[in-house]
Design a protein around this motif. Structure first.
Motif, PDB file in Angstrom:
ATOM      1  N   ASP A  11      56.395  45.128  47.234  1.00 43.74           N
ATOM      2  CA  ASP A  11      55.216  45.885  46.742  1.00 43.74           C
ATOM      3  C   ASP A  11      54.430  46.389  47.991  1.00 43.74           C
ATOM      4  N   ASP A  12      54.252  47.703  47.919  1.00 35.86           N
ATOM      5  CA  ASP A  12      53.227  48.395  49.157  1.00 35.86           C
ATOM      6  C   ASP A  12      51.770  47.708  49.178  1.00 35.86           C
ATOM      7  N   ASP A  13      51.431  47.121  47.865  1.00 36.54           N
ATOM      8  CA  ASP A  13      49.963  46.719  47.547  1.00 36.54           C
ATOM      9  C   ASP A  13      49.881  45.345  47.810  1.00 36.54           C
ATOM     10  N   TYR A  14      51.095  44.569  48.068  1.00 34.69           N
ATOM     11  CA  TYR A  14      50.694  42.958  48.127  1.00 34.69           C
ATOM     12  C   TYR A  14      50.071  42.748  49.440  1.00 34.69           C
ATOM     13  N   PRO A  15      49.045  41.836  49.577  1.00 35.64           N
ATOM     14  CA  PRO A  15      48.306  41.487  50.811  1.00 35.64           C
ATOM     15  C   PRO A  15      49.115  40.664  51.550  1.00 35.64           C
ATOM     16  N   ALA A  16      50.065  40.949  52.363  1.00 33.80           N
ATOM     17  CA  ALA A  16      50.966  40.114  52.849  1.00 33.80           C
ATOM     18  C   ALA A  16      50.557  39.790  54.530  1.00 33.80           C
ATOM     19  N   TYR A  17      49.735  40.609  54.816  1.00 31.20           N
ATOM     20  CA  TYR A  17      49.633  40.391  56.442  1.00 31.20           C
ATOM     21  C   TYR A  17      48.129  39.908  56.658  1.00 31.20           C
ATOM     22  N   THR A  18      47.990  38.851  57.537  1.00 33.85           N
ATOM     23  CA  THR A  18      46.730  38.289  57.978  1.00 33.85           C
ATOM     24  C   THR A  18      46.035  39.595  58.843  1.00 33.85           C
ATOM     25  N   MET A  19      44.930  39.274  59.088  1.00 34.83           N
ATOM     26  CA  MET A  19      43.890  40.055  60.034  1.00 34.83           C
ATOM     27  C   MET A  19      44.832  40.089  61.488  1.00 34.83           C
ATOM     28  N   GLY A  20      44.908  38.982  61.857  1.00 35.78           N
ATOM     29  CA  GLY A  20      45.631  38.982  63.211  1.00 35.78           C
ATOM     30  C   GLY A  20      46.851  39.733  63.443  1.00 35.78           C
ATOM     31  N   ARG A  21      47.771  39.567  62.251  1.00 33.33           N
ATOM     32  CA  ARG A  21      48.897  40.013  62.410  1.00 33.33           C
ATOM     33  C   ARG A  21      48.705  41.569  62.126  1.00 33.33           C
ATOM     34  N   ALA A  22      48.041  42.037  61.276  1.00 35.67           N
ATOM     35  CA  ALA A  22      47.791  43.467  60.969  1.00 35.67           C
ATOM     36  C   ALA A  22      47.202  44.114  62.369  1.00 35.67           C
ATOM     37  N   ALA A  23      46.291  43.565  62.809  1.00 37.33           N
ATOM     38  CA  ALA A  23      45.819  44.123  64.179  1.00 37.33           C
ATOM     39  C   ALA A  23      46.872  44.209  65.133  1.00 37.33           C
ATOM     40  N   GLU A  24      47.849  43.392  65.236  1.00 36.32           N
ATOM     41  CA  GLU A  24      48.841  43.076  66.232  1.00 36.32           C
ATOM     42  C   GLU A  24      49.935  44.400  65.923  1.00 36.32           C
ATOM     43  N   MET A  25      50.075  44.833  64.790  1.00 37.94           N
ATOM     44  CA  MET A  25      51.005  45.566  64.263  1.00 37.94           C
ATOM     45  C   MET A  25      50.622  46.924  64.538  1.00 37.94           C
ATOM     46  N   LEU A  26      49.278  47.076  64.362  1.00 36.24           N
ATOM     47  CA  LEU A  26      48.514  48.463  64.547  1.00 36.24           C
ATOM     48  C   LEU A  26      48.235  48.785  66.149  1.00 36.24           C
ATOM     49  N   GLY A  27      48.244  47.693  67.112  1.00 33.93           N
ATOM     50  CA  GLY A  27      47.928  47.756  68.415  1.00 33.93           C
ATOM     51  C   GLY A  27      46.402  47.860  68.659  1.00 33.93           C
ATOM     52  N   THR A  28      45.757  47.224  67.786  1.00 37.65           N
ATOM     53  CA  THR A  28      44.254  47.453  67.728  1.00 37.65           C
ATOM     54  C   THR A  28      43.659  46.033  67.659  1.00 37.65           C
ATOM     55  N   THR A  29      42.314  45.841  67.608  1.00 34.95           N
ATOM     56  CA  THR A  29      41.834  44.448  67.443  1.00 34.95           C
ATOM     57  C   THR A  29      41.279  44.411  65.804  1.00 34.95           C
TER      58      THR A  29
END
Length: 116
Positions: free
Chosen positions: A13-31
């Motif tokens: 599900d594209d809308d399932y909130p699966a990623y923590t803030m830290g993991r999301a930032a890491e995946m995006l290469g941002t803070t």
């Protein structure tokens, strides 16, 4: 999403909130600060875990990645968020317009009702 939904369905599900803030930032290469900033600009609204931690979906990460691209090109973050919101509104308006055109074409192709 319900707790009894199978894990495989939730992860697809594209809308399932699966990623923590830290993991999301890491995946995006941002803070995490960048994610908070686009949240404050109301570009995305992460869901919260029971403990109050932000959780992001794949859909939200795609939007955040688009914002990051614009910011990396020198666009101020507030302007980048506004651009993405306007792009989304334009896409929705074009989708609705296409639906109306299809409906109008279908209606015009129907034979006229005969005399009663």
């Amino acid at each position: 999403m319900e707790a009894d939904t199978p894990l495989s369905d939730r992860l697809d599900d594209d809308d399932y909130p699966a990623y923590t803030m830290g993991r999301a930032a890491e995946m995006l290469g941002t803070t995490p600060g960048f994610l908070r900033a686009i949240g404050e600009a109301r570009l995305i609204t992460p869901l919260r875990s029971e403990g109050g931690h932000r959780r992001y979906s794949r859909y939200q990460l795609r939007i955040a990645a688009r914002a990051r691209e614009l910011v990396d090109r020198g666009t101020p973050i507030e302007a980048a968020c506004r651009i993405i919101i306007l792009e989304d509104q334009l896409e929705e308006a074009q989708r609705i317009n296409a639906e109306y055109r299809r409906a109008a074409k279908t209606a015009s192709e129907r034979p006229a009702p005969g005399p009663s």
